[in-house]
Design a protein around this motif. Structure first.
Motif, PDB file in Angstrom:
ATOM      1  N   TYR A  68       6.981   4.400  -0.584  1.00 59.21           N
ATOM      2  CA  TYR A  68       6.708   3.622   0.241  1.00 59.21           C
ATOM      3  C   TYR A  68       6.959   3.615   1.555  1.00 59.21           C
ATOM      4  O   TYR A  68       7.497   2.384   2.763  1.00 59.21           O
ATOM      5  N   GLY A 109       0.927  -5.028   5.722  1.00 57.03           N
ATOM      6  CA  GLY A 109      -0.193  -3.063   5.711  1.00 57.03           C
ATOM      7  C   GLY A 109       0.019  -2.630   7.555  1.00 57.03           C
ATOM      8  O   GLY A 109      -0.661  -1.893   7.205  1.00 57.03           O
ATOM      9  N   LEU A 134      -0.755   5.602   3.266  1.00 52.98           N
ATOM     10  CA  LEU A 134      -2.067   5.605   2.704  1.00 52.98           C
ATOM     11  C   LEU A 134      -2.102   4.503   4.613  1.00 52.98           C
ATOM     12  O   LEU A 134      -3.310   4.823   4.963  1.00 52.98           O
ATOM     13  N   VAL A 135      -1.546   3.969   4.633  1.00 48.61           N
ATOM     14  CA  VAL A 135      -0.925   2.779   5.522  1.00 48.61           C
ATOM     15  C   VAL A 135      -0.284   4.209   6.687  1.00 48.61           C
ATOM     16  O   VAL A 135      -1.088   3.688   8.277  1.00 48.61           O
ATOM     17  N   GLN A 152       0.856  -0.676  -0.229  1.00 48.99           N
ATOM     18  CA  GLN A 152      -0.280   0.245   0.333  1.00 48.99           C
ATOM     19  C   GLN A 152       0.750   1.413  -0.385  1.00 48.99           C
ATOM     20  O   GLN A 152       1.976   1.258   0.637  1.00 48.99           O
ATOM     21  N   GLN A 174       6.106  -0.972   5.925  1.00 52.17           N
ATOM     22  CA  GLN A 174       5.440  -1.913   6.354  1.00 52.17           C
ATOM     23  C   GLN A 174       5.568  -2.842   6.316  1.00 52.17           C
ATOM     24  O   GLN A 174       6.607  -3.177   5.423  1.00 52.17           O
TER      25      GLN A 174
END
Length: 555
Positions: free
Chosen positions: A36, A262, A18-19, A14, A258
């Motif tokens: 990421y 996730g 968003l995480v 993800q 992450q």
């Protein structure tokens, strides 16, 4: 089974924004390093000060062996399992060093289905923190030598220079070098030394500093040399610590990545545990405690080094109170400590297991000495038998300690549920009476004796003549209240790597003491521990490369 790298590369990650959002962190509080990876902003870190509400879970282990125990894998798997059970949890880990990654140990991003990602980036340059630390360290070294070359107004004694250059690589030929060869313009010729970046005092300072102001003050306190009168010369005397702090500005910000499932991971700082204090940064730990109900973190190597330093140095400096300590072990490890040859380690052998349990028993006792309840995590391998696992669980039950089988490597969070439930039960029982063993009131010699006898099980301590002289100076100084950071082999409770299990009738040999005034501890070198490792005959670097535009060989 697929390799760790293959498993990691098959997962669709993800976006880190968003995480982070799932943990209440808006994108405006992130500094993105691609899709990421991200750093938390300085302002966000400052705003979280004093908001720590989560429970702190430490993951430690029995003494490591060549077989591998999987402490980082267990930490990540436990965090994923806690989230699977509906708890908001974050894992905080150290950043891997390039030295071990290209050497024999490999990377440090977990394994199997319990990994943090992108694992290639994390294990290699990541966000550049180690490069910043290396640069700040070597700037101080360059300014020091330049000061001597330009007239030496501080009257630094070239034979009493303490500050070493560093490099994040295993390179044995740099342990002892001669600098300043050539013409007069090339500087004063003298003996110099390199250490690996993770052994630099600046690494320890970064991990113990509360904020930029604290960082600057700690950098000022670094002792770099003695002058011709025998007085200490500090980094602030060379007037370059402002520049060092600027180099470290971004490195002070915790990194977000992450897990393969996730869940948020904070990875920041990476001091070795056999040389330094072996914990990720105070900032990262406090961020996790402010953002989640549980913060799972680890300390390097076995509980005799990592957990002791976590409690006596990190928790003391940051005002942290652990709720539980997980002690990771394997049946293979215990049978190895029971004297079983490596080629027979996969076979059932109750006698060797029973003998090896003495090592686990000592680590359980050590954790309890700090008033922290323990849980034993058995990282399961395919060759483990039910009979041996049952025997180990009975052993732990007889000592009032929960024991859980951990299978996150092959099953992800599902395989970590048993351990997560055992940890939750232990935390909910609330049997914490945390206290440090080292106290400011104790003399340095008393602290060394305490660690030797209480934690390692030694009969006493022996000092080299050099160490005895350094001890006298330190005990007569204003630094006598500082905690001890013991640098010894991780492979034994003693200072001799070949004394396995729970050795008896031995003494700890202290060959050198050095002051890390900026970090706030005194380093004691015991045995033959080195601050610049070397590469093995067949380094892992030989297996790393590209195939079909993908990185291969990292583990």
């Amino acid at each position: 089974m697929k390799s760790d790298l293959e498993i990691a590369q098959e997962v669709t990650l993800q976006p880190i924004a968003l995480v982070a959002k799932n943990y209440g962190i808006s994108e405006e509080n992130l500094e993105l390093y691609g899709k990421y990876k991200a750093k938390l902003s300085q302002s966000f870190c400052s705003a979280q000060e004093g908001k720590q509400k989560g429970k702190l879970i430490l993951v430690t282990a029995t003494n490591p062996t060549p077989l591998g125990e999987g402490k980082t894998t267990v930490s990540i798997g436990l965090n994923d399992a806690l989230n699977r059970l509906g708890k908001k949890s974050i894992v905080a880990l150290r950043e891997p060093s390039l030295g071990p990654c290209f050497g024999v140990k490999g990377g440090a991003a977990g394994g199997g289905y319990a990994q943090v990602a992108p694992m290639e980036d994390i294990n290699l340059h990541f966000t550049g923190d180690f490069h910043a630390i290396t640069s700040a360290n070597n700037l101080l070294a360059a300014v020091l030598d330049n000061h001597i070359h330009q007239g030496n107004a501080l009257e630094i004694n070239p034979k009493k220079i303490l500050w070493k250059r560093c490099l994040d690589m295993n390179d044995r030929v740099l342990r002892n070098v001669i600098v300043g060869l050539g013409n007069q313009a090339d500087g004063a010729m003298r003996e110099d030394h390199f250490q690996i970046t993770v052994a630099s005092e600046i690494m320890a300072i970064l991990c113990l500093a509360k904020d930029m102001k604290d960082l600057q003050e700690r950098l000022d306190k670094i002792v770099v040399a003695y002058n011709k009168k025998g007085e200490r010369v500090y980094a602030k005397d060379l007037e370059c610590t402002g520049a060092m702090a600027v180099l470290l500005k971004d490195a002070m910000q915790p990194n977000l990545v992450q897990s393969l499932e996730g869940n948020l991971a904070i990875i920041h700082g990476g001091p070795f545990a056999n040389i330094a204090h072996g914990c990720n940064s105070i900032r990262a730990t406090k961020m996790g405690l402010a953002l989640a109900d549980f913060l799972v973190t680890e300390a390097g190597f076995g509980a005799d080094l990592g957990a002791e330093k976590f409690f006596d140095i990190k928790c003391a400096a940051a005002g942290l109170t652990p709720s539980c300590a997980v002690i990771v072990t394997t049946l293979r490890t215990l049978k190895y400590y029971g004297g079983l040859p490596r080629e027979e380690i996969s076979k059932e052998n109750r006698e060797a297991l029973e003998k090896g349990l003495e090592n686990l028993e000592k680590h359980i006792e050590n954790v309890k000495k700090f008033g922290v309840p323990a849980v034993v995590a058995v990282n399961r391998f395919a060759t483990d038998t039910e009979g041996e696992l049952s025997f180990l669980k009975d052993f732990c039950a007889q000592r009032g300690v929960r024991c859980a089988i951990m299978e996150a490597y092959g099953k992800g969070s599902e395989g970590g549920e048993e351990l997560a439930k055992a940890v939750l039960e232990t935390v909910e029982a609330g049997e914490v009476n945390f206290h440090t063993l080292q106290t400011p009131e104790q003399k340095i010699s008393q602290k060394i004796e305490l660690l030797a006898k209480e934690i390692y099980g030694a009969d006493g301590v022996e000092y080299s003549n050099k160490a005895r002289e350094e001890l006298k100076k330190l005990e007569e100084s204003c630094y006598s209240n500082l905690p001890i950071c013991m640098a010894k082999t991780p492979y034994s409770l003693s200072d001799k790597p070949n004394l396995l299990g729970r050795p008896k009738n031995f003494r700890i040999e202290i060959r050198e003491l050095s002051l890390s005034a900026g970090a706030g501890f005194v380093v004691c070198l015991a045995g033959d521990v080195m601050t610049m490792p070397g590469l093995p005959k067949e380094p892992a670097a030989k297996k790393i490369g590209f195939e079909n535009e993908k990185i291969v060989g990292i583990f």
